[in-house]
Design a protein around this motif. Structure first.
Motif, PDB file in Angstrom:
ATOM      1  N   VAL A 171     -66.299-113.686  43.518  1.00  0.00           N
ATOM      2  CA  VAL A 171     -65.325-113.935  44.444  1.00  0.00           C
ATOM      3  C   VAL A 171     -64.347-113.008  44.530  1.00  0.00           C
ATOM      4  CG1 VAL A 171     -63.173-115.563  44.721  1.00  0.00           C
ATOM      5  CG2 VAL A 171     -65.531-116.512  44.011  1.00  0.00           C
ATOM      6  N   GLN A 172     -64.146-112.148  43.456  1.00  0.00           N
ATOM      7  CA  GLN A 172     -63.260-111.127  43.483  1.00  0.00           C
ATOM      8  C   GLN A 172     -63.854-109.688  44.015  1.00  0.00           C
ATOM      9  OE1 GLN A 172     -61.945-110.897  39.221  1.00  0.00           O
ATOM     10  NE2 GLN A 172     -60.475-112.223  39.498  1.00  0.00           N
ATOM     11  N   GLU A 173     -65.084-109.510  43.754  1.00  0.00           N
ATOM     12  CA  GLU A 173     -65.862-108.284  43.986  1.00  0.00           C
ATOM     13  C   GLU A 173     -66.058-108.332  45.583  1.00  0.00           C
ATOM     14  OE1 GLU A 173     -67.298-104.855  42.596  1.00  0.00           O
ATOM     15  OE2 GLU A 173     -66.900-106.643  41.162  1.00  0.00           O
ATOM     16  N   PHE A 174     -66.430-109.321  46.325  1.00  0.00           N
ATOM     17  CA  PHE A 174     -66.758-109.381  47.644  1.00  0.00           C
ATOM     18  C   PHE A 174     -65.625-110.172  48.317  1.00  0.00           C
ATOM     19  CE2 PHE A 174     -70.484-109.119  45.068  1.00  0.00           C
ATOM     20  CZ  PHE A 174     -71.117-108.068  45.679  1.00  0.00           C
ATOM     21  N   SER A 175     -65.993-110.061  49.906  1.00  0.00           N
ATOM     22  CA  SER A 175     -65.176-110.770  50.836  1.00  0.00           C
ATOM     23  C   SER A 175     -66.037-111.225  51.959  1.00  0.00           C
ATOM     24  CB  SER A 175     -63.947-109.762  51.587  1.00  0.00           C
ATOM     25  OG  SER A 175     -64.882-108.781  52.194  1.00  0.00           O
ATOM     26  N   PRO A 176     -65.483-112.115  52.908  1.00  0.00           N
ATOM     27  CA  PRO A 176     -66.355-112.432  53.768  1.00  0.00           C
ATOM     28  C   PRO A 176     -66.951-111.369  54.885  1.00  0.00           C
ATOM     29  CG  PRO A 176     -64.338-113.732  53.802  1.00  0.00           C
ATOM     30  CD  PRO A 176     -64.184-112.620  53.026  1.00  0.00           C
ATOM     31  N   GLU A 177     -66.279-110.086  54.608  1.00  0.00           N
ATOM     32  CA  GLU A 177     -66.883-108.912  55.598  1.00  0.00           C
ATOM     33  C   GLU A 177     -68.011-108.279  54.691  1.00  0.00           C
ATOM     34  OE1 GLU A 177     -63.436-110.599  57.016  1.00  0.00           O
ATOM     35  OE2 GLU A 177     -63.502-109.704  54.938  1.00  0.00           O
ATOM     36  N   THR A 178     -67.932-108.419  53.625  1.00  0.00           N
ATOM     37  CA  THR A 178     -69.065-107.665  52.799  1.00  0.00           C
ATOM     38  C   THR A 178     -70.284-108.522  52.238  1.00  0.00           C
ATOM     39  OG1 THR A 178     -67.535-108.031  50.752  1.00  0.00           O
ATOM     40  CG2 THR A 178     -67.219-106.024  51.909  1.00  0.00           C
ATOM     41  N   LEU A 179     -70.093-109.684  52.381  1.00  0.00           N
ATOM     42  CA  LEU A 179     -71.192-110.666  51.862  1.00  0.00           C
ATOM     43  C   LEU A 179     -71.636-111.647  52.826  1.00  0.00           C
ATOM     44  CD1 LEU A 179     -73.189-111.191  49.616  1.00  0.00           C
ATOM     45  CD2 LEU A 179     -71.173-112.509  48.508  1.00  0.00           C
ATOM     46  N   GLN A 180     -72.547-111.427  53.737  1.00  0.00           N
ATOM     47  CA  GLN A 180     -72.994-112.556  54.642  1.00  0.00           C
ATOM     48  C   GLN A 180     -74.108-113.453  54.127  1.00  0.00           C
ATOM     49  OE1 GLN A 180     -71.439-112.662  57.603  1.00  0.00           O
ATOM     50  NE2 GLN A 180     -70.145-111.075  56.853  1.00  0.00           N
ATOM     51  N   TYR A 181     -75.053-112.742  53.378  1.00  0.00           N
ATOM     52  CA  TYR A 181     -76.284-113.568  52.835  1.00  0.00           C
ATOM     53  C   TYR A 181     -76.491-113.631  51.337  1.00  0.00           C
ATOM     54  CZ  TYR A 181     -77.508-112.652  57.878  1.00  0.00           C
ATOM     55  OH  TYR A 181     -77.361-112.883  59.182  1.00  0.00           O
ATOM     56  N   ILE A 182     -77.171-114.360  50.954  1.00  0.00           N
ATOM     57  CA  ILE A 182     -77.535-114.813  49.663  1.00  0.00           C
ATOM     58  C   ILE A 182     -78.941-115.066  49.467  1.00  0.00           C
ATOM     59  CG2 ILE A 182     -77.594-115.993  47.302  1.00  0.00           C
ATOM     60  CD1 ILE A 182     -74.400-116.063  47.412  1.00  0.00           C
ATOM     61  N   LEU A 183     -79.863-114.540  48.792  1.00  0.00           N
ATOM     62  CA  LEU A 183     -81.112-114.847  48.680  1.00  0.00           C
ATOM     63  C   LEU A 183     -81.354-115.377  47.085  1.00  0.00           C
ATOM     64  CD1 LEU A 183     -82.860-111.967  50.639  1.00  0.00           C
ATOM     65  CD2 LEU A 183     -82.413-114.123  51.499  1.00  0.00           C
ATOM     66  N   PRO A 184     -81.504-116.457  46.719  1.00  0.00           N
ATOM     67  CA  PRO A 184     -81.437-116.898  45.253  1.00  0.00           C
ATOM     68  C   PRO A 184     -83.003-116.611  44.913  1.00  0.00           C
ATOM     69  CG  PRO A 184     -81.765-118.588  46.826  1.00  0.00           C
ATOM     70  CD  PRO A 184     -81.530-117.545  47.558  1.00  0.00           C
ATOM     71  N   GLY A 185     -83.228-116.464  43.438  1.00  0.00           N
ATOM     72  CA  GLY A 185     -84.556-116.187  42.900  1.00  0.00           C
ATOM     73  C   GLY A 185     -85.297-117.476  42.494  1.00  0.00           C
ATOM     74  N   ALA A 186     -84.957-118.487  43.013  1.00  0.00           N
ATOM     75  CA  ALA A 186     -85.722-119.875  42.619  1.00  0.00           C
ATOM     76  C   ALA A 186     -85.020-121.047  43.580  1.00  0.00           C
ATOM     77  CB  ALA A 186     -85.583-120.140  41.176  1.00  0.00           C
ATOM     78  N   ASN A 187     -85.871-122.144  43.366  1.00  0.00           N
ATOM     79  CA  ASN A 187     -85.257-123.453  44.056  1.00  0.00           C
ATOM     80  C   ASN A 187     -85.131-123.358  45.635  1.00  0.00           C
ATOM     81  OD1 ASN A 187     -84.670-123.993  41.331  1.00  0.00           O
ATOM     82  ND2 ASN A 187     -82.609-124.831  41.716  1.00  0.00           N
ATOM     83  N   LEU A 188     -85.922-122.256  46.206  1.00  0.00           N
ATOM     84  CA  LEU A 188     -85.886-122.241  47.785  1.00  0.00           C
ATOM     85  C   LEU A 188     -86.276-123.487  48.589  1.00  0.00           C
ATOM     86  CD1 LEU A 188     -85.630-119.359  46.866  1.00  0.00           C
ATOM     87  CD2 LEU A 188     -87.030-118.662  48.903  1.00  0.00           C
ATOM     88  N   GLY A 189     -87.255-124.462  47.867  1.00  0.00           N
ATOM     89  CA  GLY A 189     -87.540-125.721  48.498  1.00  0.00           C
ATOM     90  C   GLY A 189     -86.098-126.526  48.806  1.00  0.00           C
ATOM     91  N   LEU A 190     -85.240-126.213  47.854  1.00  0.00           N
ATOM     92  CA  LEU A 190     -83.789-127.024  48.051  1.00  0.00           C
ATOM     93  C   LEU A 190     -83.235-126.583  49.233  1.00  0.00           C
ATOM     94  CD1 LEU A 190     -82.947-127.525  44.323  1.00  0.00           C
ATOM     95  CD2 LEU A 190     -84.144-129.253  45.926  1.00  0.00           C
TER      96      LEU A 190
END
Length: 222
Positions: A171-190
């Motif tokens: 939360v401290q490292e990023f902002s809405p302008e610097t983080l748009q997407y997350i690609l998780p390493g598992a549970n993609l079916g959820l």
């Protein structure tokens, strides 16, 4: 037999779940200055042909100990790629030659590896500044049963309070302008058909707020 890797974002592919990494999802990033493989994909002729057709692999990033496949010696020998893993888990791939790191690791193109211990001692997240900011979260952050992003405590979690602390760090490292997407390493079916998590920074904030509420007096232990 595993399916063909799917294009999930511009120049980013997701492999089918790998049974050797407990159903983990590996990603492949096609870059001008060297292609990146994140965690170990299902290994075989189909994967080899796909990677060769897209220019090979310059660097294999391992985001956590569970992202390591027993086939990694064969993978490195075939691809002739550098392996990058946190120093607390580098012993798991000896005698292979690896590049280990301590706190964080940054490359000339601005890509970064952030050490986010908790799920495992050397758990990390890979950040790519393309497309407004993409975070490959490994198993540090995953979709839960409701399809929402969260740190998930399991029987194999190394240090749960530390994992929650690393949520605050993001939360401290990023902002809405610097983080748009997350690609998780598992549970993609959820994710119920979605290929990625949008509004990523807001999702991290929401996950943090949920656990802060659980820590309030009278709310019980988390």
């Amino acid at each position: 037999m595993s399916k063909e890797p799917q294009l999930v974002l511009d120049s980013i592919y997701a492999f089918s779940p790998n049974r050797h990494t407990l159903g983990g999802t590996a990603y492949f990033i096609v870059k001008n200055h060297g292609n990146i493989l994140i965690d170990c994909p299902p290994w075989g002729e189909k994967t080899q042909r796909f990677l060769q057709a897209h220019g090979g692999v310059d660097r294999l990033i391992v985001t956590h100990r569970g992202g390591l496949s027993p086939q990694i010696p064969e993978l490195q020998a075939h691809l002739d790629c550098e392996i990058v893993i946190h120093e607390q888990e580098a012993y798991r791939v000896r005698p292979l030659v690896v590049q280990s790191f301590g706190e964080d690791c940054t490359w000339a193109d601005g890509d970064r590896l952030l050490w986010t211990p908790g799920h495992s001692p050397g758990s990390s997240c890979y950040y790519c500044a393309a497309l407004g900011g993409i975070l490959f979260s490994g198993r540090h952050l995953l979709p839960n049963a409701q399809g929402q992003l969260a740190p998930l405590k399991t029987a194999k979690t190394f240090h749960w309070p530390r994992q929650l602390q690393q949520l605050q760090r993001l939360v401290q490292e990023f902002s809405p302008e610097t983080l748009q997407y997350i690609l998780p390493g598992a549970n993609l079916g959820l994710l119920r058909g979605r290929k990625y998590i949008e509004n990523a920074y807001r999702q991290i904030q929401a996950a943090q707020q949920a656990f802060l509420l659980l820590k309030r007096p009278g709310s019980g232990r988390f």
